[in-house]
Design a protein around this motif. Structure first.
Motif, PDB file in Angstrom:
ATOM      1  N   PRO A  78       0.858  -1.196   0.000  1.00  0.00           N
ATOM      2  CA  PRO A  78       0.000   0.000   0.000  1.00  0.00           C
ATOM      3  C   PRO A  78       0.888   1.239   0.000  1.00  0.00           C
ATOM      4  CG  PRO A  78       0.204  -0.837   2.226  1.00  0.00           C
ATOM      5  CD  PRO A  78       0.958  -1.815   1.337  1.00  0.00           C
ATOM      6  N   ILE A  79       0.275   2.411  -0.077  1.00  0.00           N
ATOM      7  CA  ILE A  79       1.049   3.648   0.027  1.00  0.00           C
ATOM      8  C   ILE A  79       1.512   3.821   1.473  1.00  0.00           C
ATOM      9  CG2 ILE A  79       0.913   6.159  -0.070  1.00  0.00           C
ATOM     10  CD1 ILE A  79       1.289   4.876  -2.771  1.00  0.00           C
ATOM     11  N   LEU A  80       2.827   3.960   1.632  1.00  0.00           N
ATOM     12  CA  LEU A  80       3.443   4.066   2.944  1.00  0.00           C
ATOM     13  C   LEU A  80       3.976   5.485   3.173  1.00  0.00           C
ATOM     14  CD1 LEU A  80       5.623   0.842   2.591  1.00  0.00           C
ATOM     15  CD2 LEU A  80       3.380   1.002   3.702  1.00  0.00           C
ATOM     16  N   ARG A  81       4.406   5.733   4.413  1.00  0.00           N
ATOM     17  CA  ARG A  81       5.054   7.017   4.710  1.00  0.00           C
ATOM     18  C   ARG A  81       6.294   7.191   3.840  1.00  0.00           C
ATOM     19  NH1 ARG A  81       9.227   8.977   7.698  1.00  0.00           N
ATOM     20  NH2 ARG A  81       8.960  11.113   8.546  1.00  0.00           N
ATOM     21  N   THR A  82       7.016   6.118   3.597  1.00  0.00           N
ATOM     22  CA  THR A  82       8.201   6.182   2.732  1.00  0.00           C
ATOM     23  C   THR A  82       7.842   6.706   1.349  1.00  0.00           C
ATOM     24  OG1 THR A  82       9.340   4.386   3.884  1.00  0.00           O
ATOM     25  CG2 THR A  82       9.978   4.789   1.590  1.00  0.00           C
ATOM     26  N   ALA A  93       7.473  13.716  -1.988  1.00  0.00           N
ATOM     27  CA  ALA A  93       7.632  15.127  -1.637  1.00  0.00           C
ATOM     28  C   ALA A  93       9.037  15.627  -1.956  1.00  0.00           C
ATOM     29  CB  ALA A  93       7.331  15.329  -0.156  1.00  0.00           C
ATOM     30  N   VAL A  94      10.064  14.831  -1.632  1.00  0.00           N
ATOM     31  CA  VAL A  94      11.451  15.254  -1.875  1.00  0.00           C
ATOM     32  C   VAL A  94      11.713  15.373  -3.372  1.00  0.00           C
ATOM     33  CG1 VAL A  94      13.865  14.567  -1.641  1.00  0.00           C
ATOM     34  CG2 VAL A  94      12.309  14.331   0.303  1.00  0.00           C
ATOM     35  N   LEU A 109      17.473   9.874   0.708  1.00  0.00           N
ATOM     36  CA  LEU A 109      16.620   8.976  -0.068  1.00  0.00           C
ATOM     37  C   LEU A 109      17.215   7.575  -0.102  1.00  0.00           C
ATOM     38  CD1 LEU A 109      15.574  11.034  -3.240  1.00  0.00           C
ATOM     39  CD2 LEU A 109      14.139  10.403  -1.292  1.00  0.00           C
ATOM     40  N   THR A 110      16.339   6.571  -0.094  1.00  0.00           N
ATOM     41  CA  THR A 110      16.790   5.199  -0.265  1.00  0.00           C
ATOM     42  C   THR A 110      17.008   4.907  -1.743  1.00  0.00           C
ATOM     43  OG1 THR A 110      16.246   2.904   0.219  1.00  0.00           O
ATOM     44  CG2 THR A 110      14.427   4.302  -0.436  1.00  0.00           C
ATOM     45  N   GLU A 111      17.910   4.017  -2.054  1.00  0.00           N
ATOM     46  CA  GLU A 111      18.122   3.615  -3.435  1.00  0.00           C
ATOM     47  C   GLU A 111      16.958   2.727  -3.889  1.00  0.00           C
ATOM     48  OE1 GLU A 111      18.746   3.849  -6.585  1.00  0.00           O
ATOM     49  OE2 GLU A 111      20.843   4.278  -6.140  1.00  0.00           O
ATOM     50  N   SER A 112      16.728   2.675  -5.177  1.00  0.00           N
ATOM     51  CA  SER A 112      15.656   1.846  -5.734  1.00  0.00           C
ATOM     52  C   SER A 112      15.990   0.363  -5.584  1.00  0.00           C
ATOM     53  CB  SER A 112      15.471   2.176  -7.218  1.00  0.00           C
ATOM     54  OG  SER A 112      14.804   1.126  -7.883  1.00  0.00           O
ATOM     55  N   GLU A 140      16.984  -5.823   2.132  1.00  0.00           N
ATOM     56  CA  GLU A 140      16.877  -5.035   3.362  1.00  0.00           C
ATOM     57  C   GLU A 140      15.880  -3.891   3.220  1.00  0.00           C
ATOM     58  OE1 GLU A 140      19.716  -2.118   6.117  1.00  0.00           O
ATOM     59  OE2 GLU A 140      20.597  -3.352   4.535  1.00  0.00           O
ATOM     60  N   ILE A 141      15.922  -3.186   2.092  1.00  0.00           N
ATOM     61  CA  ILE A 141      15.025  -2.045   1.892  1.00  0.00           C
ATOM     62  C   ILE A 141      13.575  -2.508   1.765  1.00  0.00           C
ATOM     63  CG2 ILE A 141      14.399  -0.192   0.288  1.00  0.00           C
ATOM     64  CD1 ILE A 141      17.417   0.017  -0.365  1.00  0.00           C
ATOM     65  N   VAL A 142      13.350  -3.556   0.977  1.00  0.00           N
ATOM     66  CA  VAL A 142      11.980  -4.043   0.780  1.00  0.00           C
ATOM     67  C   VAL A 142      11.406  -4.602   2.079  1.00  0.00           C
ATOM     68  CG1 VAL A 142      10.552  -5.724  -0.434  1.00  0.00           C
ATOM     69  CG2 VAL A 142      12.323  -4.468  -1.671  1.00  0.00           C
ATOM     70  N   THR A 143      12.210  -5.316   2.836  1.00  0.00           N
ATOM     71  CA  THR A 143      11.747  -5.848   4.124  1.00  0.00           C
ATOM     72  C   THR A 143      11.351  -4.719   5.059  1.00  0.00           C
ATOM     73  OG1 THR A 143      13.164  -7.799   3.892  1.00  0.00           O
ATOM     74  CG2 THR A 143      12.396  -7.266   6.105  1.00  0.00           C
ATOM     75  N   ARG A 144      12.143  -3.655   5.068  1.00  0.00           N
ATOM     76  CA  ARG A 144      11.838  -2.493   5.905  1.00  0.00           C
ATOM     77  C   ARG A 144      10.530  -1.840   5.467  1.00  0.00           C
ATOM     78  NH1 ARG A 144      16.502  -0.157   5.547  1.00  0.00           N
ATOM     79  NH2 ARG A 144      16.002   1.422   3.989  1.00  0.00           N
ATOM     80  N   MET A 145      10.296  -1.734   4.166  1.00  0.00           N
ATOM     81  CA  MET A 145       9.051  -1.147   3.669  1.00  0.00           C
ATOM     82  C   MET A 145       7.858  -2.038   3.988  1.00  0.00           C
ATOM     83  SD  MET A 145      10.374   0.410   0.005  1.00  0.00           S
ATOM     84  CE  MET A 145       8.794   1.184  -0.406  1.00  0.00           C
TER      85      MET A 145
END
Length: 440
Positions: free
Chosen positions: A9-13, A19-20, A195-198, A213-218
Motif C-alpha cells: 500500500p502507500i506508505l510514509r516512505t 515530496a522530496v 533517499l533510499t536507493e531503488s 533489506e530495503i523491501v523488508t523495511r518497507m
C-alpha cells in the motif's frame, strides 16, 4: 522484488520520497521558465542582438540535451540516488555563477553548464518514482510530485514581477532570481542524501542483500497483512543493457512513438513558457505588464497538475495525452489571436491548465514503457531529444513571431499537437494500472 514492491500500500516512505522528488522538480520548472520570463530584461541589460537572445534562451536546453543523455544513462549504471546528487550539484553551482554574469557570453556559458546538471532531473525523477510506487497509485503520486514542481512556474513569474523593478542590496533583481534557484537546489541536495536507493535497480545491479533489506523495511511499515506477491513477476536478473536495446524488435515501436512524442510536445509546452512574455511585448505591452500577464497565466500550471491527480488513474494514459494536447492546440490559438488583456490572460490560464494535465500524463506514460534495467537510459534519451528541440525553438518560433505574429506562432504549435495526437494514437500502447515490469 518487483512483485513485493507492487503489492505494497502507500506508505510514509512513498509520501516522503514523492515530496522530496517534487521539491527538486520545483527548481527544474523554475529554471526552465526563468530565462523566458526575464528575456526582455536580459535583452535590455546586455544589449542582446537577435542571435544572442536566441542563444540565451536556448543555452540551458542545449546543456540539458547532453545532461539528459549522460546522466540518464549513468542512473542505470550507478543508481538513481547517486545520479540525483550529481545533477543537483552541477545545477546549483553553475546557476549561482550565472547570477554573477558580467556579459552575455558568461551568461550563455553558465546557463549551458547549469543545463548539464538539471537536464536529467525529469528522467531520474520519473525512473525513480516508477521504481518505487505501486502500480495502482503510481500515476496519482507522480502527478502529486509534479504538482509540487509546477508551483515553480508561477513562483518564477511572480518573483520576477517583484524583483525585476528592484535592486536589493544594489544587485539587479534578475540576478537574485538565479541566486534563489541555486540556493534552493542546494537545500534539495541535502534532502536527497537521505533517499533510499531503488530496490529494483539494486536487484538488477546484483546487490540483492541491499534490495532485500530495503523491501523488508518497507513491508514492515504496512499496517495490514499484505497479499501474496504476483507469481507472474519473476526476479530480475543482474544485467547491463546496451542502448541499442531501445531499437530491438520488442521496443522499436514504442521508442519511435516516444521520440516523436518528445520532439513534438515541446512546441506546445515550452513554446508557450519560453515565448509568452516576448509575444506580449511584441504586441506593445511593457516589460512589467508582459511579466504580470504571463505570471497570471502561469497559475494554470500547478492547478492543471492538481486537476490531473484525480483523473490520471481513471483515464488511459495515451488518451489523456491525446485529449489534453487537443485542448492545448485550441487554447493556444485563442491566446495568439486575442487582443484584450483579460481575454489573453484567460486563454493563457486555460492553456497552462491543459498543458499540465498533458505534462503529468506524458511523464507517467514515459516512465511506464520500459523495464527497470533500461528505464533511465530510455527516459534520458527521450528527454534529451525534447531538450534539443526546445533549444531550437527560439530559432524556429521567434522568426515566425517577427514575420507573422502571435497567430502564426500558435498555428505552428497547433499543427505540432495534431501530429502528436496521431503519433500516440497509432503507435502508443496502454499502460494504466499495470506493473512497470509487466508492461514490457
Amino acid at each position: 522484488m518487483a512483485a513485493r514492491l507492487d503489492r505494497l500500500p502507500i506508505l510514509r516512505t512513498h509520501r516522503v520520497l514523492t515530496a522530496v522528488i517534487g521539491i527538486g522538480l520545483f527548481f527544474d520548472a523554475y529554471e526552465n521558465f526563468l530565462a523566458g520570463t526575464i528575456a526582455k530584461v536580459l535583452q535590455k541589460d546586455f544589449a542582446l542582438g537577435g542571435t544572442e537572445l536566441k542563444l540565451v534562451l536556448a543555452s540551458a536546453f542545449i546543456g540539458q540535451f547532453l545532461g539528459a543523455i549522460v546522466l540518464g544513462r549513468l542512473a542505470d549504471r550507478i543508481g538513481r540516488r547517486r545520479a540525483f546528487l550529481i545533477n543537483l550539484a552541477i545545477y546549483s553551482g553553475f546557476s549561482l555563477l550565472g547570477a554573477l554574469s558580467p556579459n552575455a557570453t558568461w551568461l550563455i556559458v553558465s546557463r549551458f553548464c547549469a543545463g548539464l546538471g538539471i537536464g536529467a532531473e525529469y528522467a531520474l525523477a520519473d525512473s525513480y518514482l516508477s521504481d518505487m510506487l505501486p502500480p495502482g497509485k503510481r500515476g496519482r503520486f507522480i502527478s502529486w510530485a509534479y504538482t509540487v514542481s509546477f508551483c515553480g512556474v508561477p513562483a518564477v513569474g511572480f518573483l520576477a514581477l517583484w524583483l525585476v523593478p528592484q535592486a536589493p542590496l544594489g544587485i539587479a533583481g534578475w540576478r537574485w532570481l538565479f541566486v534563489l534557484g541555486a540556493l534552493g537546489s542546494a537545500v534539495v541536495w541535502f534532502l536527497r542524501r537521505r533517499l533510499t536507493e531503488s530496490p529494483r535497480w539494486l536487484e538488477i545491479a546484483g546487490r540483492q542483500a541491499q534490495a532485500e533489506e530495503i523491501v523488508t523495511r518497507m513491508e514492515a511499515e504496512a499496517a495490514d497483512p499484505l497479499p501474496e506477491p504476483d507469481p507472474d513477476l519473476r526476479p530480475a536478473e543482474p544485467q547491463a543493457v546496451p542502448i541499442s536495446r531501445l531499437f530491438s524488435p520488442r521496443y522499436l515501436r514504442r521508442t519511435v512513438m516516444l521520440w516523436v512524442l518528445s520532439a513534438l510536445e515541446v512546441f506546445g509546452y515550452y513554446g508557450f513558457g519560453t515565448l509568452a512574455p516576448l509575444i506580449l511585448a511584441a504586441r506593445g505591452y511593457g516589460i512589467i505588464a508582459s511579466i504580470g500577464y504571463t505570471a497570471l497565466s502561469y497559475l494554470g500550471y500547478p492547478l492543471g497538475s492538481l486537476l490531473s491527480v484525480p483523473i490520471v488513474e481513471r483515464v488511459e494514459r495515451k488518451y489523456l495525452v491525446m485529449g489534453s494536447a487537443a485542448l492545448m492546440a485550441v487554447f493556444g490559438l485563442g491566446f495568439g489571436l486575442s487582443g484584450q488583456p483579460a481575454v489573453i490572460v484567460a486563454f493563457g490560464f486555460l492553456y497552462t491548465l491543459a498543458s499540465n494535465v498533458f505534462s503529468n500524463a506524458y511523464h507517467v506514460y514515459l516512465s511506464e514503457l520500459y523495464p527497470t534495467a533500461m528505464r533511465g537510459t530510455a527516459a534520458g534519451t527521450a528527454y534529451s531529444l525534447s531538450k534539443i528541440v526546445t533549444g531550437a525553438l527560439p530559432f524556429i518560433l521567434l522568426p515566425v513571431l517577427t514575420s507573422g505574429g502571435a497567430g502564426w506562432v500558435f498555428t505552428v504549435v497547433a499543427v505540432a499537437m495534431v501530429l502528436l495526437i496521431i503519433n500516440v494514437g497509432v503507435l502508443g500502447t496502454r499502460t494504466t494500472g499495470r506493473s512497470v515490469d509487466s508492461v514490457t
